[in-house]
Design a protein around this motif. Sequence first.
Motif, PDB file in Angstrom:
ATOM      1  N   CYS A 136       3.590 -15.113   3.058  1.00  0.00           N
ATOM      2  CA  CYS A 136       2.642 -14.137   2.509  1.00  0.00           C
ATOM      3  C   CYS A 136       3.232 -13.336   1.353  1.00  0.00           C
ATOM      4  N   ASN A 137       4.566 -13.400   1.188  1.00  0.00           N
ATOM      5  CA  ASN A 137       5.236 -12.755   0.068  1.00  0.00           C
ATOM      6  C   ASN A 137       4.902 -11.258  -0.008  1.00  0.00           C
ATOM      7  N   LYS A 138       5.051 -10.569   1.145  1.00  0.00           N
ATOM      8  CA  LYS A 138       4.833  -9.123   1.237  1.00  0.00           C
ATOM      9  C   LYS A 138       3.443  -8.706   0.753  1.00  0.00           C
ATOM     10  N   HIS A 139       2.457  -9.449   1.205  1.00  0.00           N
ATOM     11  CA  HIS A 139       1.069  -9.131   0.843  1.00  0.00           C
ATOM     12  C   HIS A 139       0.641  -7.822   1.511  1.00  0.00           C
ATOM     13  N   SER A 140      -0.096  -7.003   0.802  1.00  0.00           N
ATOM     14  CA  SER A 140      -0.519  -5.709   1.350  1.00  0.00           C
ATOM     15  C   SER A 140      -1.527  -5.900   2.475  1.00  0.00           C
ATOM     16  N   LEU A 141      -1.614  -4.886   3.326  1.00  0.00           N
ATOM     17  CA  LEU A 141      -2.544  -4.934   4.447  1.00  0.00           C
ATOM     18  C   LEU A 141      -3.815  -4.157   4.109  1.00  0.00           C
ATOM     19  N   THR A 142      -4.931  -4.656   4.612  1.00  0.00           N
ATOM     20  CA  THR A 142      -6.196  -3.953   4.444  1.00  0.00           C
ATOM     21  C   THR A 142      -6.557  -3.255   5.747  1.00  0.00           C
ATOM     22  N   GLN A 143      -7.234  -2.116   5.636  1.00  0.00           N
ATOM     23  CA  GLN A 143      -7.668  -1.381   6.821  1.00  0.00           C
ATOM     24  C   GLN A 143      -8.748  -2.201   7.504  1.00  0.00           C
ATOM     25  N   GLU A 144      -8.511  -2.597   8.753  1.00  0.00           N
ATOM     26  CA  GLU A 144      -9.348  -3.581   9.422  1.00  0.00           C
ATOM     27  C   GLU A 144     -10.649  -3.006   9.960  1.00  0.00           C
ATOM     28  N   LEU A 145     -10.638  -1.786  10.461  1.00  0.00           N
ATOM     29  CA  LEU A 145     -11.768  -1.262  11.208  1.00  0.00           C
ATOM     30  C   LEU A 145     -12.726  -0.474  10.321  1.00  0.00           C
ATOM     31  N   ARG A 146     -14.021  -0.629  10.602  1.00  0.00           N
ATOM     32  CA  ARG A 146     -15.020   0.201   9.944  1.00  0.00           C
ATOM     33  C   ARG A 146     -14.980   1.599  10.546  1.00  0.00           C
ATOM     34  N   GLU A 147     -15.539   2.564   9.814  1.00  0.00           N
ATOM     35  CA  GLU A 147     -15.469   3.950  10.271  1.00  0.00           C
ATOM     36  C   GLU A 147     -16.091   4.130  11.654  1.00  0.00           C
ATOM     37  N   GLN A 148     -17.232   3.458  11.904  1.00  0.00           N
ATOM     38  CA  GLN A 148     -17.903   3.618  13.189  1.00  0.00           C
ATOM     39  C   GLN A 148     -17.169   2.902  14.327  1.00  0.00           C
TER      40      GLN A 148
END
Length: 239
Positions: A118-130
């Motif tokens: 993955c070459n230090k790929h950034s993480l995305t926030q997985e959960l929706r607010e609700q």
Amino acid sequence: MTLVNNTDLLNLHGQQQASFRQESTSWMAALVCAVKAKLSGNDFASLFNCDNTQALQTPQQCITMAGKKLSRFSLSLSLASHTSIGVLKHKLRPIFTTSVQPIILITPMVMACPTLTCNKHSLTQELREQDTSQVTLLQGGQCFKNVLVLAGRCSICRTLYWADHERFTQDNGDDVCLYLNDAKYLKVGKSVWVDRLVFRAIVNANYSFHASAAAITKFWHFSFVQPSGVTFKLSRRQV
């Protein structure tokens, strides 16, 4: 924060000011000495401007000048027990900083996916607010309510990262949950998390004192949870 957490010293300082009509007192001088010991030389010198520096000749003069500055600062924070003419207004009581406590979020410790491909790929926030969970967090001797728990996902390998574990899919299609030995927080119930200090203390109590889960539960509730004023109760099962 030093002034806010030393109201008893400010009461003594105000009383001595009123009695001897002096701006700097021995109580404030003691506080300055503690501040000076905490700061390095250059950081302590930054408390004075150029005009102050030219007028200061001895270490005692530095302490006196800094004491006057802290005294005036306490007045600007409304931390004065006496009026300007030395009349007692009211005794300063301990100040509770609940309203200015930091907002704590439980998040993954990694900031990028450590998988080699993955070459230090950034993480995305997985959960929706609700869908974001609000939990109770025991941190040291404090209890925080409605703390958000966030998860991250790598968009390349699809690994899901939580504060205490990682979840990924193997080549054969099996899902694997890997718990982290160096986790900062640990989930111990459906909506209860604890930090390392709490679960280390509980484990040590069990091994060192042979305390039962029920005994630890009562001790923790009476010593930490109840004084915090929250309605949360740590259960034996969570311990």
